[in-house]
Design a protein around this motif. Structure first.
Motif, PDB file in Angstrom:
ATOM      1  N   GLU A  57       8.943 -14.977  -4.983  1.00 19.19           N
ATOM      2  CA  GLU A  57       9.553 -14.556  -6.251  1.00 19.19           C
ATOM      3  C   GLU A  57       8.635 -13.594  -7.005  1.00 19.19           C
ATOM      4  OE1 GLU A  57      10.633 -16.650 -10.518  1.00 19.19           O
ATOM      5  OE2 GLU A  57      10.711 -17.860  -8.696  1.00 19.19           O
ATOM      6  N   MET A  58       7.349 -13.928  -7.060  1.00 24.24           N
ATOM      7  CA  MET A  58       6.373 -13.082  -7.757  1.00 24.24           C
ATOM      8  C   MET A  58       6.289 -11.699  -7.125  1.00 24.24           C
ATOM      9  SD  MET A  58       2.230 -13.632  -8.003  1.00 24.24           S
ATOM     10  CE  MET A  58       2.051 -13.208  -6.264  1.00 24.24           C
ATOM     11  N   LEU A  59       6.151 -11.669  -5.803  1.00 24.48           N
ATOM     12  CA  LEU A  59       6.024 -10.380  -5.113  1.00 24.48           C
ATOM     13  C   LEU A  59       7.282  -9.539  -5.267  1.00 24.48           C
ATOM     14  CD1 LEU A  59       4.317 -11.419  -1.754  1.00 24.48           C
ATOM     15  CD2 LEU A  59       3.234 -10.326  -3.725  1.00 24.48           C
ATOM     16  N   GLY A  60       8.441 -10.166  -5.159  1.00 26.34           N
ATOM     17  CA  GLY A  60       9.682  -9.414  -5.291  1.00 26.34           C
ATOM     18  C   GLY A  60       9.830  -8.803  -6.668  1.00 26.34           C
ATOM     19  N   PHE A  61       9.470  -9.569  -7.697  1.00 27.38           N
ATOM     20  CA  PHE A  61       9.543  -9.043  -9.056  1.00 27.38           C
ATOM     21  C   PHE A  61       8.586  -7.871  -9.231  1.00 27.38           C
ATOM     22  CE2 PHE A  61       7.984  -9.056 -13.465  1.00 27.38           C
ATOM     23  CZ  PHE A  61       9.180  -8.852 -14.142  1.00 27.38           C
ATOM     24  N   ALA A  62       7.331  -8.031  -8.785  1.00 25.99           N
ATOM     25  CA  ALA A  62       6.339  -6.960  -8.924  1.00 25.99           C
ATOM     26  C   ALA A  62       6.756  -5.718  -8.143  1.00 25.99           C
ATOM     27  CB  ALA A  62       4.971  -7.454  -8.461  1.00 25.99           C
ATOM     28  N   ARG A 104      -8.634 -18.431  -4.290  1.00 25.13           N
ATOM     29  CA  ARG A 104      -8.063 -17.340  -5.086  1.00 25.13           C
ATOM     30  C   ARG A 104      -6.623 -17.068  -4.670  1.00 25.13           C
ATOM     31  NH1 ARG A 104     -12.975 -15.481  -3.125  1.00 25.13           N
ATOM     32  NH2 ARG A 104     -14.610 -15.408  -4.719  1.00 25.13           N
ATOM     33  N   LEU A 105      -5.878 -16.461  -5.594  1.00 27.75           N
ATOM     34  CA  LEU A 105      -4.629 -15.797  -5.250  1.00 27.75           C
ATOM     35  C   LEU A 105      -4.983 -14.351  -4.926  1.00 27.75           C
ATOM     36  CD1 LEU A 105      -1.549 -15.311  -5.116  1.00 27.75           C
ATOM     37  CD2 LEU A 105      -1.595 -15.023  -7.613  1.00 27.75           C
ATOM     38  N   VAL A 106      -4.649 -13.912  -3.725  1.00 22.92           N
ATOM     39  CA  VAL A 106      -4.954 -12.556  -3.283  1.00 22.92           C
ATOM     40  C   VAL A 106      -3.644 -11.856  -2.938  1.00 22.92           C
ATOM     41  CG1 VAL A 106      -6.200 -11.126  -1.615  1.00 22.92           C
ATOM     42  CG2 VAL A 106      -7.177 -13.311  -2.372  1.00 22.92           C
ATOM     43  N   VAL A 107      -3.450 -10.684  -3.498  1.00 19.10           N
ATOM     44  CA  VAL A 107      -2.242  -9.898  -3.235  1.00 19.10           C
ATOM     45  C   VAL A 107      -2.657  -8.583  -2.596  1.00 19.10           C
ATOM     46  CG1 VAL A 107      -0.221  -8.781  -4.233  1.00 19.10           C
ATOM     47  CG2 VAL A 107      -1.035 -10.960  -5.177  1.00 19.10           C
ATOM     48  N   LEU A 108      -2.140  -8.352  -1.406  1.00 16.48           N
ATOM     49  CA  LEU A 108      -2.422  -7.126  -0.660  1.00 16.48           C
ATOM     50  C   LEU A 108      -1.211  -6.214  -0.743  1.00 16.48           C
ATOM     51  CD1 LEU A 108      -4.063  -5.437   1.431  1.00 16.48           C
ATOM     52  CD2 LEU A 108      -2.970  -6.811   3.210  1.00 16.48           C
ATOM     53  N   THR A 109      -1.408  -4.980  -1.204  1.00 12.61           N
ATOM     54  CA  THR A 109      -0.320  -4.006  -1.267  1.00 12.61           C
ATOM     55  C   THR A 109      -0.518  -2.949  -0.189  1.00 12.61           C
ATOM     56  OG1 THR A 109      -1.485  -2.684  -2.943  1.00 12.61           O
ATOM     57  CG2 THR A 109       0.046  -4.369  -3.735  1.00 12.61           C
ATOM     58  N   ARG A 110       0.604  -2.553   0.422  1.00  9.75           N
ATOM     59  CA  ARG A 110       0.564  -1.570   1.506  1.00  9.75           C
ATOM     60  C   ARG A 110       1.539  -0.423   1.254  1.00  9.75           C
ATOM     61  NH1 ARG A 110       0.435  -6.528   4.747  1.00  9.75           N
ATOM     62  NH2 ARG A 110      -1.554  -6.718   5.856  1.00  9.75           N
ATOM     63  N   GLY A 111       1.759  -0.065   0.001  1.00 10.23           N
ATOM     64  CA  GLY A 111       2.641   1.053  -0.311  1.00 10.23           C
ATOM     65  C   GLY A 111       4.052   0.813   0.175  1.00 10.23           C
ATOM     66  N   ARG A 138       5.054  -0.122   2.892  1.00 11.36           N
ATOM     67  CA  ARG A 138       5.167  -1.248   3.832  1.00 11.36           C
ATOM     68  C   ARG A 138       5.181  -2.607   3.142  1.00 11.36           C
ATOM     69  NH1 ARG A 138       0.421  -1.008   7.289  1.00 11.36           N
ATOM     70  NH2 ARG A 138      -0.514   0.229   5.633  1.00 11.36           N
ATOM     71  N   GLY A 139       5.265  -2.614   1.827  1.00 11.75           N
ATOM     72  CA  GLY A 139       5.436  -3.868   1.118  1.00 11.75           C
ATOM     73  C   GLY A 139       4.138  -4.513   0.690  1.00 11.75           C
ATOM     74  N   ALA A 140       4.197  -5.812   0.412  1.00 10.86           N
ATOM     75  CA  ALA A 140       3.053  -6.539  -0.129  1.00 10.86           C
ATOM     76  C   ALA A 140       3.027  -7.950   0.438  1.00 10.86           C
ATOM     77  CB  ALA A 140       3.123  -6.582  -1.649  1.00 10.86           C
ATOM     78  N   THR A 141       1.819  -8.541   0.449  1.00 14.57           N
ATOM     79  CA  THR A 141       1.616  -9.890   0.974  1.00 14.57           C
ATOM     80  C   THR A 141       0.740 -10.671   0.011  1.00 14.57           C
ATOM     81  OG1 THR A 141       1.734  -9.067   3.251  1.00 14.57           O
ATOM     82  CG2 THR A 141       0.769 -11.247   2.937  1.00 14.57           C
ATOM     83  N   ALA A 142       1.093 -11.950  -0.213  1.00 13.37           N
ATOM     84  CA  ALA A 142       0.292 -12.835  -1.055  1.00 13.37           C
ATOM     85  C   ALA A 142      -0.358 -13.903  -0.188  1.00 13.37           C
ATOM     86  CB  ALA A 142       1.160 -13.486  -2.122  1.00 13.37           C
ATOM     87  N   PRO A 158       0.480 -16.901   4.434  1.00 16.28           N
ATOM     88  CA  PRO A 158       0.772 -15.660   3.722  1.00 16.28           C
ATOM     89  C   PRO A 158       2.274 -15.391   3.621  1.00 16.28           C
ATOM     90  CG  PRO A 158      -1.025 -15.338   5.269  1.00 16.28           C
ATOM     91  CD  PRO A 158      -0.482 -16.705   5.533  1.00 16.28           C
ATOM     92  N   VAL A 159       2.662 -14.827   2.479  1.00 15.23           N
ATOM     93  CA  VAL A 159       4.071 -14.520   2.194  1.00 15.23           C
ATOM     94  C   VAL A 159       4.183 -13.019   1.967  1.00 15.23           C
ATOM     95  CG1 VAL A 159       5.994 -14.883   0.611  1.00 15.23           C
ATOM     96  CG2 VAL A 159       4.446 -16.773   1.160  1.00 15.23           C
ATOM     97  N   SER A 160       5.120 -12.371   2.661  1.00 16.78           N
ATOM     98  CA  SER A 160       5.293 -10.923   2.551  1.00 16.78           C
ATOM     99  C   SER A 160       6.684 -10.577   2.041  1.00 16.78           C
ATOM    100  CB  SER A 160       5.066 -10.239   3.904  1.00 16.78           C
ATOM    101  OG  SER A 160       3.744 -10.434   4.363  1.00 16.78           O
ATOM    102  N   VAL A 161       6.766  -9.466   1.307  1.00 23.00           N
ATOM    103  CA  VAL A 161       8.056  -8.908   0.918  1.00 23.00           C
ATOM    104  C   VAL A 161       8.021  -7.411   1.221  1.00 23.00           C
ATOM    105  CG1 VAL A 161       8.392 -10.603  -0.931  1.00 23.00           C
ATOM    106  CG2 VAL A 161       7.407  -8.364  -1.471  1.00 23.00           C
ATOM    107  N   PRO A 162       9.166  -6.802   1.523  1.00 24.48           N
ATOM    108  CA  PRO A 162       9.197  -5.354   1.749  1.00 24.48           C
ATOM    109  C   PRO A 162       9.147  -4.599   0.426  1.00 24.48           C
ATOM    110  CG  PRO A 162      11.398  -6.260   1.908  1.00 24.48           C
ATOM    111  CD  PRO A 162      10.482  -7.438   1.723  1.00 24.48           C
TER     112      PRO A 162
END
Length: 298
Positions: A272-277, A203-210, A212-216, A223-227
């Motif tokens: 790229e996906m996380l930054g856009f979202a 699966r593609l799993v995306v974790l959001t932490r408000g 503190r950013g998000a990780t895919a 895992p890839v994280s963005v602030p």
């Protein structure tokens, strides 16, 4: 597929006064997708009162199609919002409402590139049975996207609700969940470990932490994280749904699904996906209301 209801949100000028704001995570995602330029249909239920008319007007104005909506002659469910510094709690008025009289849509899912489910409709009957049947069909013929969006309330059975949401996650091709969601669904496991396990199953799993950013997470990359995008926060209601709409919009317009599947995205594409979202979510946090705006792609 899911609930469209009314959030009663405290006024910024007078917390004793609540304003009625169309909400419900699935309805927010459907409206958000349409506003971002991705065609969307909302498979829910709209009642017979003024609140239902306001919800219909909001979805129609956004550009969401309503041809899959049921129209029971019942009132609309209410969610009384209790905003905090990082998240918003809710108290629900759900019983005997139109909101959860959904129609099963298993026969319709192959018409769509993706089917999104989760939230209250996934755990409140009679909607929960319809959502589960539709999700099982979508897992076979479409891209099933699940945001568990766990809610707690005196009217909900927490163990039964968690069981239903875990079942939906087991079917999903894409999961978007907050760290709070994962702690409630798998309380004995660290959210990062839960995400790694779910991703390793394909699966593609995306974790959001408000803030503190998000990780895919995928099975083919680390895992890839963005602030989070810095913004003067006016409102956090609907930010997670805007993030979800951003992910789905990106998946539908970036060509990512032609690159070997959502669970095989390269590291730079995940970033790229996380930054856009994240920028879509920030557009909601910087204003009142839950309507996202389309940010420039970087």
């Amino acid at each position: 597929m899911g609930e469209a209801l009314i959030d009663l949100v405290p006024s910024a000028d007078d917390p004793e006064i609540h304003r009625a704001q169309p909400g419900g995570a699935p309805a927010n995602v459907a409206a958000g997708l349409a506003r971002l330029g991705t065609p969307s249909w909302f498979a829910g239920a709209l009642g017979c009162d003024g609140f239902a008319r306001a919800i219909e007007a909001r979805l129609t104005l956004a550009g969401t199609e309503l041809g899959l909506c049921a129209r029971p002659q019942l009132p609309t469910a209410l969610a009384v919002a209790d905003p905090g510094p990082d998240t918003t709690g809710y108290h629900f008025h759900l019983q005997d409402t139109a909101t959860f009289r959904l129609t099963e849509r298993a026969a319709d899912v192959d018409r769509f590139a993706a089917v999104y489910v989760g939230g209250l409709a996934a755990v409140v009957e009679p909607a929960a049975t319809a959502v589960a049947a539709t999700a099982r069909a979508a897992a076979e013929s479409s891209l099933l996207v699940v945001d568990p969006n766990v809610r707690e309330d005196r009217t909900l059975d927490p163990e039964r609700s968690a069981h239903r949401l875990r079942e939906l996650c087991s079917l999903a091709h894409v999961i978007k969940a907050s760290d709070e969601d994962l702690v409630r669904l798998w309380p004995d496991t660290d959210p990062d470990a839960t995400c790694r396990r779910l991703a390793e199953e394909g699966r593609l799993v995306v974790l959001t932490r408000g803030s503190r950013g998000a990780t895919a997470y995928t099975r083919s990359a680390e895992p890839v994280s963005v602030p989070a995008v810095p913004v003067d926060v006016v409102n956090t209601i609907g930010a997670g749904d805007a993030f979800m709409a951003g992910v789905l919009n990106w998946l539908s317009t970036s060509g990512a699904r032609r690159e070997g599947g959502v669970d095989r995205l390269r590291r730079e594409r995940l970033e790229e996906m996380l930054g856009f979202a994240a920028r879509v979510a920030a557009s909601v946090c910087a204003q009142t209301g839950t309507e996202p705006s389309l940010p420039a792609r970087i």
